[in-house]
Design a protein around this motif. Sequence first.
Motif, PDB file in Angstrom:
ATOM      1  N   GLU A 105       0.822  -1.211   0.000  1.00 58.67           N
ATOM      2  CA  GLU A 105       0.000   0.000   0.000  1.00 58.67           C
ATOM      3  C   GLU A 105       0.859   1.265   0.000  1.00 58.67           C
ATOM      4  N   ASN A 106       1.700   1.397   1.005  1.00 53.14           N
ATOM      5  CA  ASN A 106       2.525   2.600   1.161  1.00 53.14           C
ATOM      6  C   ASN A 106       3.914   2.347   0.578  1.00 53.14           C
ATOM      7  N   VAL A 107       3.974   2.247  -0.742  1.00 58.18           N
ATOM      8  CA  VAL A 107       5.198   1.821  -1.422  1.00 58.18           C
ATOM      9  C   VAL A 107       6.352   2.779  -1.180  1.00 58.18           C
ATOM     10  N   ASN A 108       6.068   4.064  -1.095  1.00 54.56           N
ATOM     11  CA  ASN A 108       7.117   5.077  -0.951  1.00 54.56           C
ATOM     12  C   ASN A 108       7.343   5.511   0.489  1.00 54.56           C
ATOM     13  N   LYS A 109       6.796   4.771   1.422  1.00 57.68           N
ATOM     14  CA  LYS A 109       7.033   5.004   2.839  1.00 57.68           C
ATOM     15  C   LYS A 109       7.738   3.774   3.405  1.00 57.68           C
ATOM     16  N   PHE A 110       8.827   3.996   4.132  1.00 53.16           N
ATOM     17  CA  PHE A 110       9.712   2.904   4.515  1.00 53.16           C
ATOM     18  C   PHE A 110       9.816   2.749   6.034  1.00 53.16           C
ATOM     19  N   ILE A 111       9.916   1.503   6.440  1.00 52.38           N
ATOM     20  CA  ILE A 111      10.310   1.170   7.807  1.00 52.38           C
ATOM     21  C   ILE A 111      11.625   0.402   7.709  1.00 52.38           C
ATOM     22  N   VAL A 112      12.629   0.853   8.434  1.00 45.95           N
ATOM     23  CA  VAL A 112      13.930   0.184   8.445  1.00 45.95           C
ATOM     24  C   VAL A 112      13.968  -0.791   9.618  1.00 45.95           C
ATOM     25  N   ILE A 113      14.157  -2.049   9.336  1.00 49.40           N
ATOM     26  CA  ILE A 113      14.331  -3.066  10.375  1.00 49.40           C
ATOM     27  C   ILE A 113      15.803  -3.459  10.359  1.00 49.40           C
ATOM     28  N   LYS A 154       2.549  -3.658   4.423  1.00 52.45           N
ATOM     29  CA  LYS A 154       1.883  -2.528   3.774  1.00 52.45           C
ATOM     30  C   LYS A 154       2.885  -1.433   3.432  1.00 52.45           C
ATOM     31  N   HIS A 155       3.801  -1.163   4.368  1.00 52.41           N
ATOM     32  CA  HIS A 155       4.893  -0.237   4.099  1.00 52.41           C
ATOM     33  C   HIS A 155       6.017  -0.983   3.392  1.00 52.41           C
ATOM     34  N   SER A 156       6.801  -0.262   2.640  1.00 52.73           N
ATOM     35  CA  SER A 156       8.025  -0.868   2.110  1.00 52.73           C
ATOM     36  C   SER A 156       9.023  -1.039   3.251  1.00 52.73           C
ATOM     37  N   ILE A 157       9.754  -2.136   3.207  1.00 50.26           N
ATOM     38  CA  ILE A 157      10.657  -2.492   4.302  1.00 50.26           C
ATOM     39  C   ILE A 157      12.099  -2.508   3.800  1.00 50.26           C
ATOM     40  N   ILE A 180      19.770   5.963   0.524  1.00 50.05           N
ATOM     41  CA  ILE A 180      19.365   5.661  -0.844  1.00 50.05           C
ATOM     42  C   ILE A 180      17.940   6.121  -1.096  1.00 50.05           C
ATOM     43  N   VAL A 181      17.123   6.153  -0.046  1.00 48.30           N
ATOM     44  CA  VAL A 181      15.767   6.695  -0.142  1.00 48.30           C
ATOM     45  C   VAL A 181      15.729   7.979   0.681  1.00 48.30           C
ATOM     46  N   PRO A 182      14.846   8.923   0.348  1.00 49.92           N
ATOM     47  CA  PRO A 182      14.774  10.169   1.119  1.00 49.92           C
ATOM     48  C   PRO A 182      14.476   9.899   2.595  1.00 49.92           C
ATOM     49  N   LEU A 183      15.230  10.536   3.477  1.00 50.85           N
ATOM     50  CA  LEU A 183      15.004  10.328   4.912  1.00 50.85           C
ATOM     51  C   LEU A 183      13.581  10.687   5.313  1.00 50.85           C
ATOM     52  N   LYS A 184      12.984  11.673   4.636  1.00 53.17           N
ATOM     53  CA  LYS A 184      11.617  12.078   4.963  1.00 53.17           C
ATOM     54  C   LYS A 184      10.618  10.960   4.697  1.00 53.17           C
ATOM     55  N   ASN A 185      11.026   9.977   3.897  1.00 53.66           N
ATOM     56  CA  ASN A 185      10.148   8.853   3.588  1.00 53.66           C
ATOM     57  C   ASN A 185      10.348   7.658   4.518  1.00 53.66           C
ATOM     58  N   ILE A 186      11.326   7.769   5.428  1.00 52.87           N
ATOM     59  CA  ILE A 186      11.541   6.708   6.418  1.00 52.87           C
ATOM     60  C   ILE A 186      10.694   7.024   7.640  1.00 52.87           C
ATOM     61  N   GLU A 187       9.688   6.215   7.880  1.00 56.34           N
ATOM     62  CA  GLU A 187       8.722   6.503   8.939  1.00 56.34           C
ATOM     63  C   GLU A 187       9.138   5.941  10.291  1.00 56.34           C
ATOM     64  N   GLY A 188      10.090   5.039  10.304  1.00 62.29           N
ATOM     65  CA  GLY A 188      10.509   4.500  11.580  1.00 62.29           C
ATOM     66  C   GLY A 188      11.611   3.473  11.443  1.00 62.29           C
ATOM     67  N   ASN A 189      12.243   3.174  12.570  1.00 61.16           N
ATOM     68  CA  ASN A 189      13.303   2.176  12.640  1.00 61.16           C
ATOM     69  C   ASN A 189      12.999   1.206  13.773  1.00 61.16           C
ATOM     70  N   ILE A 190      13.052  -0.080  13.469  1.00 59.95           N
ATOM     71  CA  ILE A 190      13.016  -1.131  14.487  1.00 59.95           C
ATOM     72  C   ILE A 190      14.407  -1.741  14.519  1.00 59.95           C
ATOM     73  N   ASN A 191      15.101  -1.578  15.628  1.00 59.23           N
ATOM     74  CA  ASN A 191      16.472  -2.050  15.749  1.00 59.23           C
ATOM     75  C   ASN A 191      16.559  -3.171  16.773  1.00 59.23           C
ATOM     76  N   MET A 192      17.303  -4.214  16.441  1.00 58.06           N
ATOM     77  CA  MET A 192      17.455  -5.375  17.319  1.00 58.06           C
ATOM     78  C   MET A 192      18.933  -5.604  17.609  1.00 58.06           C
ATOM     79  N   ASP A 193      19.276  -5.614  18.875  1.00 58.10           N
ATOM     80  CA  ASP A 193      20.676  -5.784  19.275  1.00 58.10           C
ATOM     81  C   ASP A 193      20.705  -6.488  20.630  1.00 58.10           C
TER      82      ASP A 193
END
Length: 304
Positions: A105-113, A154-157, A180-193
């Motif tokens: 759905e939200n192809v141009n909105k990204f979540i970084v995992i 739904k979001h691009s990952i 590589i993608v505009p930072l304004k299009n990154i809606e969130g980060n899920i980080n695992m450490d």
Amino acid sequence: MLRIGSILLLCFINFTGFSQGSCSMDKPWNENTLLKHVKSLSSDAFEGRRTGTKGGIKARKYIINQFHSLGVKPLGKRYSQPFTFNKKNCFYKGSNVLGLIKGTENVNKFIVISAHYDHEGIKRGKIYNGADDNASGVCALFSFAEYFKKYPPKHSIILAAFDAEELGLQGSKYFVRNSIVPLKNIEGNINMDMISRSEKNELYVVGSVFHKKLKYIISHFEFSKKIKLVAGHDGYDGLENWTYASDHVNFYKKGIPFLYFGVENHEDYHEPTDDFENIHPKFYVEAVRTIISVFRTLDSLPRD
């Protein structure tokens, strides 16, 4: 993902049936495969995965092979995002591994995992295998990829395996500065450490305190009955502040919402004894299930 009103959120919860205790999820990813990956990536064959070493390069190739086999496309022209840096008069060559799964759905909105794949390497003849820190987080990326094959997001990952975290969060720093993608299009980060062992059966989540919608989600949903998901270590509860503890901080500095999942330090933290035999498999599997459940809730939220 994060910009909805409370009324709309409550309507969504009632409509979908998400509520306290509703954490049922089938098994679209293989638990045994997850454990096999951790055992492999934290074996002596990878020589502690220190940035720029043969072991580190071997780990990078392992991650790329897994992304490819799981149908994860490269974010750019290739999976690797090479970078260089100097630290204490030493020159390093590092490389992030970046995969892309397009949203429905939200192809141009990204979540970084994300999870970092480097560790301490070999010191004084001993291999620091880093099973918990952070083969556990990297291999959870593979479980996410398996999950997405059955349940496309739904979001691009962006699945990001960052390099050189142990040398000053260099990989994630380079990623946000050269996105590589505009930072304004990154809606969130899920980080695992460090997510694979806990004597108290506790998995901490950091970052919800900075965003009221995230805080509401973490505090009002029961994502697991088998382990405790505890919000904390964010600088407001008297515990050690983990806001700056791992790669999520570079997203935080750019104003990007984040959730960091990790466990308390243990006796094998940054020791050569952080081996596969010392993780807690049942806790680890449930931790990955819980993190995927949190993601699923975030990804399903309606937008304004």
